[in-house]
Design a protein around this motif. Structure first.
Motif, PDB file in Angstrom:
ATOM      1  N   GLU A  57       0.829  -1.206   0.000  1.00 29.32           N
ATOM      2  CA  GLU A  57       0.000   0.000   0.000  1.00 29.32           C
ATOM      3  C   GLU A  57       0.863   1.255   0.000  1.00 29.32           C
ATOM      4  O   GLU A  57       0.320   2.367   0.054  1.00 29.32           O
ATOM      5  N   LYS A  58       2.180   1.081  -0.058  1.00 32.72           N
ATOM      6  CA  LYS A  58       3.084   2.229  -0.012  1.00 32.72           C
ATOM      7  C   LYS A  58       3.918   2.276  -1.291  1.00 32.72           C
ATOM      8  O   LYS A  58       4.472   1.254  -1.717  1.00 32.72           O
ATOM      9  N   PHE A  59       4.024   3.457  -1.873  1.00 32.05           N
ATOM     10  CA  PHE A  59       4.696   3.614  -3.157  1.00 32.05           C
ATOM     11  C   PHE A  59       5.685   4.771  -3.106  1.00 32.05           C
ATOM     12  O   PHE A  59       5.544   5.698  -2.314  1.00 32.05           O
ATOM     13  N   GLN A  60       6.673   4.692  -3.977  1.00 30.77           N
ATOM     14  CA  GLN A  60       7.609   5.792  -4.119  1.00 30.77           C
ATOM     15  C   GLN A  60       6.970   6.911  -4.937  1.00 30.77           C
ATOM     16  O   GLN A  60       6.044   6.683  -5.712  1.00 30.77           O
ATOM     17  N   SER A  61       7.487   8.104  -4.758  1.00 28.41           N
ATOM     18  CA  SER A  61       7.076   9.230  -5.590  1.00 28.41           C
ATOM     19  C   SER A  61       8.057   9.332  -6.753  1.00 28.41           C
ATOM     20  O   SER A  61       9.212   9.704  -6.566  1.00 28.41           O
ATOM     21  N   VAL A  62       7.612   8.935  -7.951  1.00 31.18           N
ATOM     22  CA  VAL A  62       8.481   8.885  -9.130  1.00 31.18           C
ATOM     23  C   VAL A  62       8.048   9.967 -10.117  1.00 31.18           C
ATOM     24  O   VAL A  62       6.868  10.064 -10.475  1.00 31.18           O
ATOM     25  N   THR A  63       8.997  10.777 -10.570  1.00 26.92           N
ATOM     26  CA  THR A  63       8.690  11.829 -11.539  1.00 26.92           C
ATOM     27  C   THR A  63       8.637  11.246 -12.943  1.00 26.92           C
ATOM     28  O   THR A  63       9.581  10.596 -13.388  1.00 26.92           O
TER      29      THR A  63
END
Length: 219
Positions: A57-63
């Motif tokens: 349920e947790k994700f990285q912030s990817v540009t």
């Protein structure tokens, strides 16, 4: 003695303001959820599918390039009749911890020769959406035909748009298994992002995409 007690009290108050002297710093940071991926184009059903297939349920912030730029790229390619052009992915979805991430991109395609129906690919399964929808546990494709005032000449000959979801891992055995649950998750996620793209383009009849993904396989 009074001065010392005052200093200790002030120090404790400062620690509380700084989130318990740093102990709760991670808890105060906003969590990057499934629903916030891909420029907020992930529907509630797609968010559940994303969490399920990647096991988190947790994700990285990817540009990434984002919805607006992907739409601009499609309009520009149609303007130039350039179905060979490739562009950065609209979005990349990476779990905070895990071995697999997902990449979603949109390009033009040439014609029926690019479709997968009729080709001997036993691992690939097909669904009744758009021009063609198919997936295995590595890639999902959604082929669409779009007529829109934003796409030059598409009123006479619809623009051919291909959405692709690609699962990437360091080793193939780290990918989700090629099961009905994996395939349905991929189709649900790709449908959600693709629907946002065709709506942004103003495609007539949403380029044949229904409001909900079709998860019944075509034989």
């Amino acid at each position: 003695m009074g001065r010392t007690r005052t200093s200790v009290t002030a120090g404790l108050a400062l620690c509380l303001l700084l989130t318990a002297c740093g102990g709760g710093e991670d808890e105060e940071q906003p969590r990057v959820t499934a629903a916030r991926q891909c420029d907020d184009t992930i529907s509630p059903d797609a968010a559940k599918a994303l969490e399920s297939v990647l096991g988190t349920e947790k994700f990285q912030s990817v540009t990434s390039s984002g919805l607006q730029q992907s739409v601009r790229d499609l309009i520009g390619d149609q303007e130039k009749s350039d179905s060979w052009a490739s562009h950065p992915a609209m979005c990349e979805i990476a779990p905070a911890e895990g071995k697999t991430d997902l990449r979603i991109e949109f390009n033009l395609y040439h014609g029926d020769e690019d479709l997968y129906a009729g080709k001997k690919l036993p691992a690939r399964h097909f669904y009744g959406m758009g021009r063609e929808a198919s997936t295995d546990n590595k890639t999902a494709y959604l082929f669409l035909e779009c007529s829109s005032p934003q796409l030059k000449g598409s009123g006479e000959v619809p623009a051919r748009i291909k959405g692709m979801l690609q699962a990437r891992a360091t080793r193939d055995d780290s990918l989700p298994p090629n099961t009905a649950a994996t395939r349905q998750a991929y189709v649900t996620i790709l449908h959600s992002v693709s629907l946002a793209v065709v709506k942004k383009l103003g495609c007539e009849n949403d380029a044949g995409l229904p409001g909900k993904p079709v998860l019944t396989e075509r034989k």
